[in-house]
Design a protein around this motif. Structure first.
Motif, PDB file in Angstrom:
ATOM      1  N   LEU A 173      -1.455  63.712 -26.688  1.00 35.87           N
ATOM      2  CA  LEU A 173      -2.606  62.829 -26.900  1.00 35.87           C
ATOM      3  C   LEU A 173      -2.153  61.433 -27.308  1.00 35.87           C
ATOM      4  O   LEU A 173      -2.705  60.427 -26.834  1.00 35.87           O
ATOM      5  CB  LEU A 173      -3.533  63.411 -27.966  1.00 35.87           C
ATOM      6  CG  LEU A 173      -4.747  62.540 -28.303  1.00 35.87           C
ATOM      7  CD1 LEU A 173      -5.674  62.415 -27.105  1.00 35.87           C
ATOM      8  CD2 LEU A 173      -5.512  63.091 -29.494  1.00 35.87           C
ATOM      9  N   ALA A 174      -1.155  61.364 -28.151  1.00 35.97           N
ATOM     10  CA  ALA A 174      -0.661  60.060 -28.579  1.00 35.97           C
ATOM     11  C   ALA A 174      -0.165  59.261 -27.377  1.00 35.97           C
ATOM     12  O   ALA A 174      -0.423  58.059 -27.261  1.00 35.97           O
ATOM     13  CB  ALA A 174       0.459  60.234 -29.600  1.00 35.97           C
ATOM     14  N   ALA A 175       0.537  59.921 -26.478  1.00 37.68           N
ATOM     15  CA  ALA A 175       1.034  59.231 -25.292  1.00 37.68           C
ATOM     16  C   ALA A 175      -0.120  58.746 -24.425  1.00 37.68           C
ATOM     17  O   ALA A 175      -0.104  57.623 -23.902  1.00 37.68           O
ATOM     18  CB  ALA A 175       1.946  60.164 -24.495  1.00 37.68           C
ATOM     19  N   VAL A 176      -1.127  59.590 -24.267  1.00 38.28           N
ATOM     20  CA  VAL A 176      -2.280  59.206 -23.455  1.00 38.28           C
ATOM     21  C   VAL A 176      -3.011  58.031 -24.091  1.00 38.28           C
ATOM     22  O   VAL A 176      -3.349  57.046 -23.428  1.00 38.28           O
ATOM     23  CB  VAL A 176      -3.230  60.409 -23.284  1.00 38.28           C
ATOM     24  CG1 VAL A 176      -4.535  59.972 -22.661  1.00 38.28           C
ATOM     25  CG2 VAL A 176      -2.570  61.480 -22.435  1.00 38.28           C
ATOM     26  N   VAL A 177      -3.247  58.126 -25.380  1.00 42.03           N
ATOM     27  CA  VAL A 177      -3.942  57.052 -26.083  1.00 42.03           C
ATOM     28  C   VAL A 177      -3.169  55.750 -25.972  1.00 42.03           C
ATOM     29  O   VAL A 177      -3.741  54.678 -25.752  1.00 42.03           O
ATOM     30  CB  VAL A 177      -4.139  57.445 -27.567  1.00 42.03           C
ATOM     31  CG1 VAL A 177      -4.493  56.229 -28.399  1.00 42.03           C
ATOM     32  CG2 VAL A 177      -5.226  58.490 -27.685  1.00 42.03           C
ATOM     33  N   ASN A 178      -1.877  55.846 -26.111  1.00 41.65           N
ATOM     34  CA  ASN A 178      -1.045  54.650 -26.009  1.00 41.65           C
ATOM     35  C   ASN A 178      -1.197  53.995 -24.650  1.00 41.65           C
ATOM     36  O   ASN A 178      -1.354  52.773 -24.546  1.00 41.65           O
ATOM     37  CB  ASN A 178       0.418  55.033 -26.252  1.00 41.65           C
ATOM     38  CG  ASN A 178       1.322  53.829 -26.265  1.00 41.65           C
ATOM     39  OD1 ASN A 178       0.951  52.781 -26.761  1.00 41.65           O
ATOM     40  ND2 ASN A 178       2.502  53.978 -25.695  1.00 41.65           N
ATOM     41  N   GLN A 179      -1.172  54.797 -23.617  1.00 41.02           N
ATOM     42  CA  GLN A 179      -1.317  54.245 -22.270  1.00 41.02           C
ATOM     43  C   GLN A 179      -2.663  53.546 -22.087  1.00 41.02           C
ATOM     44  O   GLN A 179      -2.734  52.417 -21.594  1.00 41.02           O
ATOM     45  CB  GLN A 179      -1.163  55.371 -21.234  1.00 41.02           C
ATOM     46  CG  GLN A 179      -1.106  54.889 -19.810  1.00 41.02           C
ATOM     47  CD  GLN A 179      -1.046  56.053 -18.831  1.00 41.02           C
ATOM     48  OE1 GLN A 179      -2.035  56.696 -18.554  1.00 41.02           O
ATOM     49  NE2 GLN A 179       0.156  56.317 -18.314  1.00 41.02           N
ATOM     50  N   ILE A 180      -3.714  54.225 -22.493  1.00 38.17           N
ATOM     51  CA  ILE A 180      -5.044  53.640 -22.321  1.00 38.17           C
ATOM     52  C   ILE A 180      -5.197  52.387 -23.169  1.00 38.17           C
ATOM     53  O   ILE A 180      -5.771  51.379 -22.726  1.00 38.17           O
ATOM     54  CB  ILE A 180      -6.127  54.678 -22.696  1.00 38.17           C
ATOM     55  CG1 ILE A 180      -6.032  55.891 -21.782  1.00 38.17           C
ATOM     56  CG2 ILE A 180      -7.511  54.051 -22.586  1.00 38.17           C
ATOM     57  CD1 ILE A 180      -7.034  56.969 -22.093  1.00 38.17           C
ATOM     58  N   ASP A 181      -4.682  52.441 -24.378  1.00 36.49           N
ATOM     59  CA  ASP A 181      -4.801  51.292 -25.272  1.00 36.49           C
ATOM     60  C   ASP A 181      -4.111  50.070 -24.666  1.00 36.49           C
ATOM     61  O   ASP A 181      -4.644  48.957 -24.724  1.00 36.49           O
ATOM     62  CB  ASP A 181      -4.176  51.640 -26.626  1.00 36.49           C
ATOM     63  CG  ASP A 181      -4.301  50.503 -27.619  1.00 36.49           C
ATOM     64  OD1 ASP A 181      -5.417  49.993 -27.797  1.00 36.49           O
ATOM     65  OD2 ASP A 181      -3.278  50.118 -28.209  1.00 36.49           O
ATOM     66  N   GLU A 182      -2.961  50.276 -24.079  1.00 37.09           N
ATOM     67  CA  GLU A 182      -2.265  49.149 -23.453  1.00 37.09           C
ATOM     68  C   GLU A 182      -3.079  48.584 -22.289  1.00 37.09           C
ATOM     69  O   GLU A 182      -3.189  47.370 -22.120  1.00 37.09           O
ATOM     70  CB  GLU A 182      -0.883  49.593 -22.972  1.00 37.09           C
ATOM     71  CG  GLU A 182       0.118  49.767 -24.104  1.00 37.09           C
ATOM     72  CD  GLU A 182       1.470  50.225 -23.594  1.00 37.09           C
ATOM     73  OE1 GLU A 182       1.606  50.449 -22.375  1.00 37.09           O
ATOM     74  OE2 GLU A 182       2.396  50.367 -24.419  1.00 37.09           O
ATOM     75  N   GLU A 183      -3.641  49.466 -21.494  1.00 34.05           N
ATOM     76  CA  GLU A 183      -4.472  49.003 -20.383  1.00 34.05           C
ATOM     77  C   GLU A 183      -5.647  48.174 -20.889  1.00 34.05           C
ATOM     78  O   GLU A 183      -5.978  47.114 -20.348  1.00 34.05           O
ATOM     79  CB  GLU A 183      -4.984  50.199 -19.571  1.00 34.05           C
ATOM     80  CG  GLU A 183      -3.898  50.968 -18.854  1.00 34.05           C
ATOM     81  CD  GLU A 183      -4.458  52.206 -18.163  1.00 34.05           C
ATOM     82  OE1 GLU A 183      -3.659  53.006 -17.657  1.00 34.05           O
ATOM     83  OE2 GLU A 183      -5.701  52.371 -18.151  1.00 34.05           O
ATOM     84  N   MET A 184      -6.287  48.679 -21.956  1.00 29.32           N
ATOM     85  CA  MET A 184      -7.454  47.971 -22.489  1.00 29.32           C
ATOM     86  C   MET A 184      -7.058  46.607 -23.041  1.00 29.32           C
ATOM     87  O   MET A 184      -7.746  45.605 -22.799  1.00 29.32           O
ATOM     88  CB  MET A 184      -8.102  48.805 -23.591  1.00 29.32           C
ATOM     89  CG  MET A 184      -8.782  50.053 -23.092  1.00 29.32           C
ATOM     90  SD  MET A 184      -9.476  50.991 -24.467  1.00 29.32           S
ATOM     91  CE  MET A 184     -10.770  49.890 -25.004  1.00 29.32           C
ATOM     92  N   ALA A 185      -5.974  46.575 -23.775  1.00 28.29           N
ATOM     93  CA  ALA A 185      -5.549  45.306 -24.356  1.00 28.29           C
ATOM     94  C   ALA A 185      -5.241  44.296 -23.252  1.00 28.29           C
ATOM     95  O   ALA A 185      -5.595  43.111 -23.358  1.00 28.29           O
ATOM     96  CB  ALA A 185      -4.314  45.529 -25.237  1.00 28.29           C
ATOM     97  N   HIS A 186      -4.611  44.777 -22.190  1.00 29.17           N
ATOM     98  CA  HIS A 186      -4.282  43.879 -21.081  1.00 29.17           C
ATOM     99  C   HIS A 186      -5.555  43.331 -20.442  1.00 29.17           C
ATOM    100  O   HIS A 186      -5.699  42.119 -20.225  1.00 29.17           O
ATOM    101  CB  HIS A 186      -3.448  44.628 -20.056  1.00 29.17           C
ATOM    102  CG  HIS A 186      -3.005  43.786 -18.903  1.00 29.17           C
ATOM    103  ND1 HIS A 186      -2.103  42.758 -19.030  1.00 29.17           N
ATOM    104  CD2 HIS A 186      -3.370  43.808 -17.594  1.00 29.17           C
ATOM    105  CE1 HIS A 186      -1.910  42.193 -17.859  1.00 29.17           C
ATOM    106  NE2 HIS A 186      -2.670  42.803 -16.958  1.00 29.17           N
TER     107      HIS A 186
END
Lengths: 196, 196
Positions: free
Chosen positions: B51-64
């Motif tokens: 879950l942490a890996a998934v959240v990290n990926q999505i969070d980066e996409e959102m920030a971008h």
DNA sequence: AGGTTTTACATACGAAGCGTATGCGTTGTT
DNA sequence: AACAACGCATACGCTTCGTATGTAAAACCT
């Protein structure tokens, strides 16, 4: 029996706050209350139902505390700010954080559709509506503003509690909350009240 | 292998978004990716790690996305408001809601201490810091303000998505967000009047 | 008051899921 | 070419939830 419900809710509050919703065992929880899972499924349907009951109880307590605090401190807009500050401080309680702010939304969904109807939110909304009627606030949507404001307060508490310098962060958070809330103020004369 | 990590994260995003974190089965999830649980525990340690890996990926996409949207729309304060509006609209995505806003905090704890360091929050904070340096905002604490603002935006999205009249609520939420954010604006005339 | 139904809870059972320990094939190393 | 390390699969045990069943007491009806 209402007594068994109360015993289960009490034990559940302790277990959920300590172990979290997922980590709390129904067997342990009911044994702690001197009962078994049979009583649980009879009274609350399932684990979610128990959490809903617990959340409802805590939410009512919080709404009551916030209302009294806000009434006792200042008038009008100061009252609204005091309410927000009260939410921030209340949400520093680990029990409230874990159960209402973290597990609650994840398990029960968004607070706006909780069975408890989210009393905390209702208190803030009515406060805002009152100030709008008095002409002290911009004619914003009360529901939307209340949601934004209360969620800001609660998440600020999450942030503060996760930190290790709560005493430093708490005044900063309250100051930022006051600044944000001042954005709701109607334009000219009420603004002079917003200092600091 | 990096390819298997990507496949697992992809399958996990779909499973977590659809079934929720607790409801997603590791067996089903890994089978969907053409693997077994062995690959999962080898690469991510446990379910939380995935879950942490998934959240990290999505969070980066959102920030971008938020950063590019904000840069493209207006300057200075309008840029900040556009960023908040972008968060609200992005958070209407069910995948983001379920994974990042609901299950993420419940399982991983408060976003401020996520391994991803919460890129979304960082974007907002730097934006606020820039505006403070320009003298456009009150000298509030940037970290606190960013937290309050972004959490307000995200919870607004939760509220909107849970409702059945999203088209009506979205502009209301953005308007309320703009009003709150305006509370951060420096007010030359009021400040000079209050100076003492 | 006596028999019947319903309530309130306990007990027993089955199924699912997570984490770990172990096994196997492949790749790299010397 | 032998051996080590790595990547992943398989197998196992343990915990936990939800339901189905059992039981004693209370409520109800006449």
């Amino acid at each position: 029996m209402e007594a068994t419900r109360a015993k289960l809710i009490k034990a559940a509050r302790a277990a959920f706050a300590d172990k979290g919703y997922a980590g709390a065992s129904m067997d342990d929880l009911t044994a702690q209350a001197g009962l078994t899972r049979g009583a649980l499924y009879h009274n609350f349907g399932d684990k979610r139902g128990l959490l809903a009951a617990v959340v409802n109880q805590i939410d009512e307590e919080m709404a009551h505390r916030a209302h009294t605090i806000a009434q006792g401190a200042g008038h009008d807009w100061e009252c609204l700010v005091a309410e927000g500050a009260a939410y921030i401080e209340m949400a520093l309680d680990p029990e409230i954080q874990r159960i209402v702010l973290l597990d609650g939304p994840a398990v029960l969904g968004d607070p706006s559709q909780w069975p408890s109807q989210n009393n905390c939110l209702a208190v803030t909304r009515t406060a805002i509506e009152g100030l709008i009627d008095k002409g002290l606030l911009k004619p914003v949507d009360a529901e939307a503003s209340a949601r934004l404001l209360s969620s800001a307060a609660f998440n600020a508490a999450l942030w503060i509690a996760a930190s290790d310098e709560r005493e430093v962060l708490l005044p900063k958070a309250i100051a930022a909350f006051r600044a944000l809330a001042s954005g709701l103020l109607a334009e000219p004369e009420a603004r002079s009240r917003d200092r600091r």
